[in-house]
Design a protein around this motif. Structure first.
Motif, short mmCIF file in Angstrom:
data_model
loop_
_atom_site.label_atom_id
_atom_site.label_comp_id
_atom_site.label_asym_id
_atom_site.label_seq_id
_atom_site.Cartn_x
_atom_site.Cartn_y
_atom_site.Cartn_z
N UNK A 69 4.58 17.38 -4.45
CA UNK A 69 3.92 17.58 -5.81
C UNK A 69 2.36 17.37 -5.61
N UNK A 70 1.92 17.12 -4.44
CA UNK A 70 0.55 16.88 -4.11
C UNK A 70 -0.10 15.85 -5.02
N UNK A 71 0.62 14.54 -5.34
CA UNK A 71 0.05 13.51 -5.90
C UNK A 71 0.07 12.41 -5.07
N UNK A 72 -1.06 11.44 -5.34
CA UNK A 72 -1.32 10.29 -4.72
C UNK A 72 -0.49 9.19 -5.14
N UNK A 73 1.00 9.42 -4.81
CA UNK A 73 1.94 8.39 -5.01
C UNK A 73 2.22 7.67 -3.68
N UNK A 74 1.90 6.60 -3.61
CA UNK A 74 1.98 5.86 -2.29
C UNK A 74 3.55 5.25 -2.30
N UNK A 75 4.19 5.38 -1.29
CA UNK A 75 5.72 4.56 -1.15
C UNK A 75 5.58 3.98 0.06
N UNK A 76 5.89 2.54 -0.12
CA UNK A 76 5.78 1.50 0.92
C UNK A 76 7.22 1.01 0.96
N UNK A 77 7.78 1.09 2.02
CA UNK A 77 9.06 0.55 2.51
C UNK A 77 8.92 -0.83 3.29
N UNK A 78 9.16 -1.84 2.55
CA UNK A 78 9.04 -3.33 3.29
C UNK A 78 10.38 -3.69 3.88
N UNK A 79 10.52 -3.67 5.18
CA UNK A 79 11.72 -4.07 5.80
C UNK A 79 11.82 -5.41 6.58
N UNK A 80 12.24 -6.57 5.76
CA UNK A 80 12.17 -7.83 6.43
C UNK A 80 13.38 -8.04 7.25
N UNK A 91 3.29 -8.67 3.01
CA UNK A 91 3.70 -7.59 1.99
C UNK A 91 2.43 -7.27 1.50
N UNK A 92 1.57 -8.31 1.11
CA UNK A 92 0.18 -7.91 0.42
C UNK A 92 -0.83 -7.20 1.19
N UNK A 93 -0.69 -7.35 2.60
CA UNK A 93 -1.45 -6.64 3.45
C UNK A 93 -1.12 -5.12 3.68
N UNK A 94 0.19 -5.29 3.64
CA UNK A 94 1.05 -3.74 3.72
C UNK A 94 0.46 -2.83 2.42
N UNK A 95 0.55 -3.71 1.50
CA UNK A 95 0.25 -2.95 0.07
C UNK A 95 -1.26 -2.34 0.10
N UNK A 96 -2.27 -3.18 0.59
CA UNK A 96 -3.82 -2.89 0.55
C UNK A 96 -3.75 -1.51 1.70
N UNK A 97 -3.08 -1.83 2.74
CA UNK A 97 -3.23 -0.68 3.82
C UNK A 97 -2.44 0.56 3.46
N UNK A 98 -1.73 0.81 2.49
CA UNK A 98 -0.87 1.68 1.96
C UNK A 98 0.04 2.23 3.02
N UNK A 99 0.70 1.34 3.52
CA UNK A 99 1.54 1.59 4.96
C UNK A 99 2.95 2.16 4.30
N UNK A 100 3.32 3.24 4.99
CA UNK A 100 4.74 3.90 4.69
C UNK A 100 5.69 2.94 5.04
N UNK A 101 5.71 2.24 6.01
CA UNK A 101 6.96 1.38 6.34
C UNK A 101 6.20 -0.20 7.30
N UNK A 102 6.87 -1.22 6.76
CA UNK A 102 6.15 -2.34 7.19
C UNK A 102 7.46 -2.98 7.54
N UNK A 103 7.51 -3.82 8.77
CA UNK A 103 8.55 -4.89 9.10
C UNK A 103 7.91 -6.25 8.89
N UNK A 104 8.81 -6.96 8.57
CA UNK A 104 8.36 -8.31 7.94
C UNK A 104 9.23 -9.37 8.95
#
Length: 241
Positions: free
Chosen positions: A169-180, A205-218
């Motif tokens: 859809x060419x929309x700036x909707x970021x999706x971040x998958x946090x995997x603890x 998690x806070x850092x991953x949000x600011x970095x617009x990460x796709x996937x972040x392991x915790x």
């Protein structure tokens, strides 16, 4: 640059509560939702000058989700980031269906209802950031907690689909998958390897949000466990696990 408006579902305990505390301490307008409101009221009282909203929400009651979210978002005058922390996980080697059903209702039915509503909201807004606490458990099945592992796999796949929809859809909707991996929360009994506190998890998690990460392991070293889970042949995985 103004702070984003953050909405956290599952903010009464664990990682959601720790993340809400962190957001409030940074002065972020923060909406907190969960089944139990008392812990959220107690937290908000510590930051009386920070804009916030509190609402009771049980994601298993899917018919109530649109009205509760819409009302809560209106109180904080918008939503830029939605963090979905509401989840249910339990060891169930006996395959007690009542336990399995609870995880399916929360982690699949409730999760999907929230995701669909929020994605439509961000589509209409033209932008947004959707953050979900999934789990390393979603990478492979496990005999000790079949529904939990399977429901987390569902969430991971669903987020991939939403990311694809946003891209097409060419929309700036970021999706971040946090995997603890293991986080020291109430349902977890005893010490586990590489376990971190809810506060440490919230910081990542806070850092991953600011970095617009796709996937972040915790924490980040869990990416090596994830890699091993993905590449291990079935005979080895079944023998070890």
């Amino acid at each position: 640059m103004p702070h984003p408006h953050v909405v956290i579902i599952g903010a009464s305990s664990g990682m959601g509560h720790a993340l809400a505390r962190l957001c409030l301490s940074k002065g972020y307008s923060t909406a907190m939702l969960a089944r139990r409101t008392a812990p959220m009221h107690a937290l908000a009282a510590q930051y009386p000058d920070v804009p916030h909203a509190i609402a009771q929400l049980d994601v298993c009651q899917t018919a109530t989700i649109p009205e509760v979210l819409q009302s809560t978002i209106a109180q904080v005058k918008g939503m830029d980031v939605l963090v979905h922390c509401a989840g249910y996980g339990w060891v169930n080697p006996q395959l007690d269906f009542a336990i399995e059903e609870g995880m399916i209702d929360t982690n699949i039915r409730g999760f999907t209802a929230v995701m669909d509503w929020v994605f439509h909201y961000f589509q209409q807004q033209g932008k947004g950031h959707l953050v979900v606490i999934t789990s390393v458990a979603g990478l492979r099945g496990d005999r000790h907690a079949p529904a939990y592992f399977a429901s987390k796999a569902y969430q991971i796949s669903y987020l991939q689909a939403l990311r694809h929809k946003a891209h097409k859809a060419d929309l700036p909707i970021y999706i971040t998958d946090i995997r603890p991996g293991f986080v020291d929360t109430k349902p977890m009994e005893g010490r586990r390897f590489w376990m971190c506190s809810a506060e440490t998890a919230a910081a990542h998690i806070f850092k991953a949000i600011h970095q617009h990460k796709r996937v972040a392991y915790i924490t980040p070293r869990w990416r090596w466990v994830a890699l091993a889970m993905r590449i291990a042949p079935s005979w080895l995985y079944e023998k070890v696990m």
